[in-house]
Design a protein around this motif. Structure first.
Motif, PDB file in Angstrom:
ATOM      1  N   THR A 179       0.817  -1.210   0.000  1.00 49.69           N
ATOM      2  CA  THR A 179       0.000   0.000   0.000  1.00 49.69           C
ATOM      3  C   THR A 179       0.851   1.260   0.000  1.00 49.69           C
ATOM      4  N   PHE A 180       0.182   2.415   0.049  1.00 51.21           N
ATOM      5  CA  PHE A 180       0.832   3.695  -0.165  1.00 51.21           C
ATOM      6  C   PHE A 180       0.754   4.594   1.065  1.00 51.21           C
ATOM      7  N   THR A 181       1.564   5.662   1.037  1.00 52.83           N
ATOM      8  CA  THR A 181       1.628   6.584   2.177  1.00 52.83           C
ATOM      9  C   THR A 181       0.527   7.631   2.155  1.00 52.83           C
ATOM     10  N   ASP A 182       0.202   8.142   0.974  1.00 55.71           N
ATOM     11  CA  ASP A 182      -0.840   9.177   0.889  1.00 55.71           C
ATOM     12  C   ASP A 182      -1.383   9.232  -0.528  1.00 55.71           C
ATOM     13  N   LEU A 183      -2.628   9.656  -0.658  1.00 52.87           N
ATOM     14  CA  LEU A 183      -3.328   9.609  -1.943  1.00 52.87           C
ATOM     15  C   LEU A 183      -2.707  10.551  -2.964  1.00 52.87           C
ATOM     16  N   ALA A 184      -2.281  11.727  -2.546  1.00 52.41           N
ATOM     17  CA  ALA A 184      -1.703  12.679  -3.493  1.00 52.41           C
ATOM     18  C   ALA A 184      -0.431  12.126  -4.125  1.00 52.41           C
ATOM     19  N   SER A 185       0.445  11.545  -3.311  1.00 51.22           N
ATOM     20  CA  SER A 185       1.712  11.018  -3.834  1.00 51.22           C
ATOM     21  C   SER A 185       1.494   9.836  -4.761  1.00 51.22           C
ATOM     22  N   VAL A 186       0.618   8.918  -4.376  1.00 48.47           N
ATOM     23  CA  VAL A 186       0.414   7.741  -5.219  1.00 48.47           C
ATOM     24  C   VAL A 186      -0.276   8.126  -6.522  1.00 48.47           C
ATOM     25  N   SER A 187      -1.105   9.161  -6.500  1.00 49.39           N
ATOM     26  CA  SER A 187      -1.749   9.633  -7.734  1.00 49.39           C
ATOM     27  C   SER A 187      -0.711  10.196  -8.688  1.00 49.39           C
ATOM     28  N   ASN A 188       0.247  10.940  -8.152  1.00 51.87           N
ATOM     29  CA  ASN A 188       1.316  11.477  -8.981  1.00 51.87           C
ATOM     30  C   ASN A 188       2.161  10.353  -9.573  1.00 51.87           C
ATOM     31  N   ALA A 189       2.482   9.361  -8.745  1.00 50.28           N
ATOM     32  CA  ALA A 189       3.297   8.237  -9.204  1.00 50.28           C
ATOM     33  C   ALA A 189       2.574   7.422 -10.277  1.00 50.28           C
ATOM     34  N   TYR A 190       1.285   7.175 -10.079  1.00 47.83           N
ATOM     35  CA  TYR A 190       0.513   6.438 -11.079  1.00 47.83           C
ATOM     36  C   TYR A 190       0.440   7.214 -12.387  1.00 47.83           C
ATOM     37  N   GLY A 191       0.240   8.528 -12.281  1.00 47.44           N
ATOM     38  CA  GLY A 191       0.175   9.352 -13.475  1.00 47.44           C
ATOM     39  C   GLY A 191       1.460   9.308 -14.271  1.00 47.44           C
ATOM     40  N   GLN A 192       2.592   9.358 -13.565  1.00 46.32           N
ATOM     41  CA  GLN A 192       3.882   9.278 -14.242  1.00 46.32           C
ATOM     42  C   GLN A 192       4.091   7.919 -14.887  1.00 46.32           C
ATOM     43  N   ARG A 193       3.677   6.855 -14.183  1.00 44.77           N
ATOM     44  CA  ARG A 193       3.871   5.506 -14.725  1.00 44.77           C
ATOM     45  C   ARG A 193       3.035   5.305 -15.988  1.00 44.77           C
ATOM     46  N   ILE A 194       1.790   5.757 -15.949  1.00 43.98           N
ATOM     47  CA  ILE A 194       0.905   5.562 -17.098  1.00 43.98           C
ATOM     48  C   ILE A 194       1.287   6.483 -18.254  1.00 43.98           C
ATOM     49  N   GLY A 195       1.633   7.742 -17.911  1.00 45.17           N
ATOM     50  CA  GLY A 195       1.971   8.698 -18.954  1.00 45.17           C
ATOM     51  C   GLY A 195       3.374   8.544 -19.495  1.00 45.17           C
ATOM     52  N   ASP A 216     -17.239  14.584  -2.928  1.00 48.09           N
ATOM     53  CA  ASP A 216     -17.544  15.221  -1.656  1.00 48.09           C
ATOM     54  C   ASP A 216     -16.734  14.632  -0.501  1.00 48.09           C
ATOM     55  N   PHE A 217     -15.404  14.590  -0.670  1.00 45.24           N
ATOM     56  CA  PHE A 217     -14.532  14.179   0.421  1.00 45.24           C
ATOM     57  C   PHE A 217     -13.252  15.001   0.372  1.00 45.24           C
ATOM     58  N   GLU A 218     -12.423  14.871   1.384  1.00 47.12           N
ATOM     59  CA  GLU A 218     -11.195  15.660   1.480  1.00 47.12           C
ATOM     60  C   GLU A 218      -9.996  14.764   1.142  1.00 47.12           C
ATOM     61  N   PRO A 219      -9.591  14.723  -0.111  1.00 49.64           N
ATOM     62  CA  PRO A 219      -8.587  13.744  -0.549  1.00 49.64           C
ATOM     63  C   PRO A 219      -7.204  13.932   0.069  1.00 49.64           C
TER      64      PRO A 219
END
Length: 301
Positions: A179-195, A216-219
């Motif tokens: 699993t991951f440390t935080d949603l913002a970081s893993v989103s950036n990492a996934y974006g880089q991997r896919i892009g 309606d949540f606090e990501p």
């Protein structure tokens, strides 16, 4: 000629900017919130196990498709909640359930929000799902008074499990995989991997913020690493050191942050994100089932 080229370049830049805005605003947030519905019709009966299949109410409008598989020992020894990862479903763990019920575990597992056969329009990576876990604990305690309850989570399910362990101290132990440390970081990492190219933080943060507005949540509060600092229950972390989806550095940071004095970190050499069982073989299985065996044999006291 030069003026024409400059105008053309400016037009292209404007078009790219508009396209980027539209995609970041109206497409990419849904890739985070709606990962797809993998389903399976397999049941515990395929492993010779009795079970209950039911709809688990978590809000006025959301029901989760759940399975309850009782322990096959003469006396049940603990309850266990099992949480799958993004795009997966509860049935992927039925082989493990067949082992766990023989140890004395009553196992409850469900398709998480916006997954499988469950309701819910959006996934929130633990922001709301940790409350689903608390409702499951209520259900299990009413069904099996006096038994301890533990939790297992893989990938996104691991993030939910960590937040649940910090949120509800009725959970007495947990095993967390990949699993991951935080949603913002893993989103950036996934974006880089896919892009295939580095992405600016302002862009992925915008997409994450937009996802929060839609669902309606606090990501930016979805931070399993902060939850880890509040967790004192026994914890087993497992991660592959060749994980291309969630780098093992996430697990190292989580392990260091865990407040628990009873914690262990097992590394699967050569393990990627979804092949730990095949790559890790018997040593991995012992790390997995050995922890759960210890939890029902008094090692968590």
């Amino acid at each position: 000629m030069l003026k024409t080229l400059l105008i053309s370049a400016l037009v292209i830049l404007v078009v790219i900017a508009i396209a980027t805005y539209l995609i970041a605003t109206h497409v990419l947030p849904y890739a985070i919130l709606q990962p797809g519905h993998k389903t399976s019709d397999q049941t515990p009966a395929a492993f010779g196990l009795p079970y209950e299949h039911f709809q688990f109410q978590v809000t006025d409008s959301i029901e989760l498709d759940a399975l309850y598989v009782p322990a096959t020992t003469e006396v049940p020894r603990a309850n266990l909640i099992m949480l799958h990862g993004v795009g997966s479903c509860k049935e992927v763990y039925l082989g493990s359930v067949a082992v766990l019920v023989k140890m004395g575990y009553n196992v409850m597992l469900w398709d998480q929000r916006a997954h499988g056969k469950s309701g819910g329009k959006f996934l929130t990576y633990g922001y709301f799902e940790k409350h689903d876990v608390s409702k499951a604990i209520d259900w299990l305690e009413a069904r099996n008074p006096g038994l301890p309850t533990g939790i297992y989570g893989n990938s996104m399910g691991g993030a939910v499990a960590l937040q649940s362990l910090a949120h509800d101290d009725r959970l007495e132990f947990g095993l967390i995989e990949s699993t991951f440390t935080d949603l913002a970081s893993v989103s950036n990492a996934y974006g880089q991997r896919i892009g295939g190219i580095p992405l600016p933080w302002w862009l992925t943060n915008y997409v994450v913020r937009r996802a929060g507005e839609i669902a309606d949540f606090e990501p930016f509060t979805v931070r399993p690493i902060d939850a880890a600092k509040e967790i004192t229950q026994p914890i087993q972390l497992i991660h592959g050191n060749a994980d291309r989806n969630i780098n093992i550095s996430n697990a190292h940071a989580l392990f260091e942050s865990l407040a628990s004095e009873d914690k262990d970190f097992y590394i699967v050499e050569g393990g990627d994100h979804a092949d730990l069982w095949a790559v890790g073989k018997e040593p991995y299985q012992e790390a997995l089932f050995g922890f759960f065996r210890r939890m029902v044999e008094g090692g968590n006291e």
